[in-house]
Structure formats: C-alpha cells, structure tokens
Write a protein that holds these residues in place. Structure first.
Motif, PDB file in Angstrom:
ATOM      1  N   GLN A   1       2.356   0.926  -3.037  1.00  0.00           N
ATOM      2  CA  GLN A   1       3.585   1.074  -1.754  1.00  0.00           C
ATOM      3  C   GLN A   1       3.449   2.543  -2.339  1.00  0.00           C
ATOM      4  O   GLN A   1       4.707   2.848  -3.030  1.00  0.00           O
ATOM      5  CB  GLN A   1       4.200  -0.115  -1.376  1.00  0.00           C
TER       6      GLN A   1
ATOM      7  N   SER B   1       8.185   1.479   2.822  1.00  0.00           N
ATOM      8  CA  SER B   1       7.147   1.587   3.945  1.00  0.00           C
ATOM      9  C   SER B   1       7.673   1.231   4.866  1.00  0.00           C
ATOM     10  O   SER B   1       8.570   0.394   5.833  1.00  0.00           O
ATOM     11  CB  SER B   1       5.919   0.899   3.372  1.00  0.00           C
TER      12      SER B   1
ATOM     13  N   ALA C   1       7.108  -6.122  -1.159  1.00  0.00           N
ATOM     14  CA  ALA C   1       6.018  -5.328  -0.307  1.00  0.00           C
ATOM     15  C   ALA C   1       5.589  -5.441   1.235  1.00  0.00           C
ATOM     16  O   ALA C   1       4.831  -6.199   1.473  1.00  0.00           O
ATOM     17  CB  ALA C   1       4.533  -5.132  -1.614  1.00  0.00           C
TER      18      ALA C   1
ATOM     19  N   GLU D   1       4.133  -3.329   3.203  1.00  0.00           N
ATOM     20  CA  GLU D   1       3.018  -3.385   3.731  1.00  0.00           C
ATOM     21  C   GLU D   1       2.440  -3.960   3.916  1.00  0.00           C
ATOM     22  O   GLU D   1       1.295  -5.231   4.152  1.00  0.00           O
ATOM     23  CB  GLU D   1       2.555  -1.800   3.078  1.00  0.00           C
TER      24      GLU D   1
END
Length: 391
Positions: free
Chosen positions: A66, A70, A101, A103
């Motif tokens: 990542q 993000s 994370a 994403e």
C-alpha cells in the motif's frame, strides 16, 4: 529491524525478510526532489516530495503493498479497466479507515459482495505490488522500519519476493534509458504540437493521444487504465516525447492520495519548527508533542537534505540531533550559523548524553540551548516556548 536506506538497500531488506520467512509489516519513508518544469526548459523549479509505503508479509512472502494512507484511488483506477464502478456505501467505505490496510479491506469488501471475482482481485493485488516495488527498488535514500507481527488477514494469495526483485530490477535498467525524456511515473503527458502530430500520424493514433494526453492523467494512471506495467506505457510514448510532440509535466494540484509538500506552508500562529534527527522514533515523538500544542512541526531525517531544505522553510526554531550517521549535529549547527539567514534563529541540540564537554561543543558552534534525550513533553514545550515566544 529499522534503519536508513543509505546503509542497506530495499533489495537487501526484502531478501532478509524472505530468507528469514518473516511475517509482519515493512514501512518505508522517502523524500525526493522533482522538477516541475518540462524537460528541455532552462529554468528548473524543484519541490520536495514526501512518500511512504507499507508492505505486508506472511512467512517471507508478500501479501499486499500500500502507498501511504491510501484514499482508494489506486483501486478505483484498476476498477475502471474492468468497468467496475465503486459500489460500496459511504458508511462502509468510512469504516475501512480503521483497518491497517484500507485498500486491501476495500478489495475484500468488493469480493464479499460479488462486485468483483477472485481473479480480478488477484490481478489488482499483483499489479499494486508490482508498482509499489517498482518505486521502492528505485529508492536510494529514506528510512525504514520492519515490525514482526500478525499477518494481514484474510489472504487471497501470497507473492514470491525473488520473482519481483528479478523482474523489476531488469525493468528499472530499461527505465533509466528513457531518462531525461521520461523521469517519473507521476508525470502527465500533454500534447505540445497538435498540428505536427496530425500531419505525421494516423488518425486513430492521434485520437488515442488526444484522449490520454490531457494533462490530467499520469503515466501511472494510464498504465492502470490499460492494465499494463509502467515501463510498457513509457516505452510506447517515448518516441513522441523525443519528437517533442508530447511534453511530460507534473500536476500543480495535490490529489488526496499523494503526500507532496510544497514547503511554502502557511505558518500556524505558534510558529514553525524543524526537527533534524535520523532516528524515526524521535522525530515522530517530537512531531506529536509539538503539533498537539499548535506548532507546525516538520521532521527531516536526512541531515544533508535538511541543509538545503531548511533555507526554503526558514523555520522559527530548529531542533537538531548531535549524533547522526551522515553529518554530526555540531557540523549542521556550525554551517547554519555561518549563514546570515540563521544567525539569530534558535537552535536546540538534542543528545543522548548529558555531559559538560557536549554542552561546551554545542555552545562553541553557536547552539542556543541543549536538550537531553529522553525528554518529557513538558521539558520540550517549555524550551520551545521560551525561545519562540521571545522572538
């Protein structure tokens, strides 16, 4: 495991993780200069770009990569290729920010709701890992921290480090051959000689160039839309850039998923403070303490880069570590004091020693004061307030 990329490169770090079959997370931060003017111009205009990346591992293999914090725009670019629109509710998307994370969590949410299938998800993960490692293996300066811990879950599949290192190393060798015409995946292609293009190329090619070379789409975005790697896209447009039919420029606006500082920040009322320290943990501590009290804190981990950047920043106060690998704090302080711009700027030296000789040395090179590590929030704030409020 943590350190500076001037001492150990990304390739070696990845190999150590693979050989040790380690599970955890690698965080990398880097600063780089970029020229905002198109190649070929006489006057250059440089700004500093700050970026960070996260790589997640399971038993020495990569689960996911990542870029920074993000904003899901990378996923959106790939979904555009597959003609998939973002279909999660705003409330669902907002809940992703609490995960390690976002994403990756977003991809799994799309999978669970059958908006995409496992094959598409695997392809997107592969491409995101590829483009992230392409950036990381290009780095020569920066800082990193690897923390062992629980693996990112659930896992769709894992990717072999050696395969990517070999593949991307070859790609980077070819990428260097495109310089200076093509310098960065973040550059935006713009038509510069439409009449020449129309008279020299087939109408279909001209239409494609007009569609993509809009000055709003970066080479990296173009690669995502076309589901191609960045090198393939760059080599395809290279002849047009050579002929000056296309120019490559940088965006003048900050998109939500970028971490670019123009270093002409508006100062907050309490003052701007620069901390020069190659220890990431100290920088993070100083930053959190000062920002919580309304100061604008900027942490620079590379003392050599700091010397040039600090003349652009012109801070109200400088915190400088004494013991740094590339350049001692004493030398940094002495160099700054030789400049009229920093003759009267408060410079506070940070050190792990509390000795008389160190205090004398600091005084001889022009340091204003001295703070011993570890220090408390109160100690730092009292010292900073003392000198900023007296200016």
């Amino acid at each position: 495991m943590q350190g500076n990329l001037s001492e150990i490169d990304i390739c070696s770090i990845l190999q150590l993780i693979e050989l040790g079959q380690r599970t955890g997370q690698l965080w990398v931060e880097a600063h780089s200069y970029r020229n905002n003017k198109p190649s070929g111009t006489i006057v250059s205009e440089y700004t500093l770009k700050q970026q960070s990346w996260f790589v997640f591992f399971l038993n020495g293999q990569i689960i996911y990569c990542q870029q920074g914090e993000s904003s899901l725009s990378r996923i959106s670019d790939y979904l555009r290729h597959y003609r998939v629109e973002m279909q999660l509710a705003d409330k669902q998307i907002a809940s992703l920010s609490s995960t390690d994370a976002p994403e990756y969590a977003y991809l799994w949410a799309l999978l669970e709701q059958n908006i995409i299938n496992p094959k598409i998800a695997a392809s997107i993960i592969y491409n995101l890992v590829h483009e992230t490692l392409f950036d990381l293996l290009s780095l020569h300066q920066g800082n990193f921290i690897f923390r062992q811990g629980a693996a990112l879950a659930p896992q769709l599949h894992t990717l072999e480090i050696t395969y990517f290192v070999i593949k991307i190393t070859k790609e980077l060798q070819e990428w260097k051959q495109l310089y200076p015409h093509i310098q960065s995946p973040e550059q935006l292609p713009v038509l510069s000689n439409k009449l020449q293009i129309e008279s020299s190329l087939p109408a279909a090619t001209v239409n494609k160039l007009q569609h993509w070379a809009d000055g709003k789409t970066s080479l990296r975005q173009l690669a995502r839309y076309l589901n191609r790697d960045i090198l393939t896209v760059a080599k395809a447009i290279y002849p047009y850039v050579q002929q000056s039919w296309l120019q490559l420029v940088y965006s003048t606006t900050n998109k939500p998923d970028t971490h670019t500082d123009n270093w002409e920040l508006k100062r907050k009322s309490r003052g701007q403070i620069v901390c020069i320290d190659d220890a990431i943990a100290i920088g993070e501590t100083v930053n959190s303490i000062l920002q919580a009290q309304g100061y604008e804190a900027i942490v620079l981990t590379n003392p050599l880069e700091a010397l040039s950047l600090i003349f652009q920043l012109k801070p109200d106060l400088i915190l400088c570590d004494i013991a740094m690998s590339q350049l001692e704090g004493y030398e940094v302080c002495a160099m700054l004091r030789h400049s009229t711009a920093f003759r009267f700027t408060p410079i506070i030296m940070l050190t792990g020693k509390d000795g008389f000789i160190d205090r004398v040395k600091a005084s001889m090179v022009g340091a204003t004061d001295y703070l011993t590590k570890p220090f408390t929030d109160t100690e730092l704030l009292i010292l900073v307030g003392k000198y900023i409020n007296n200016q």
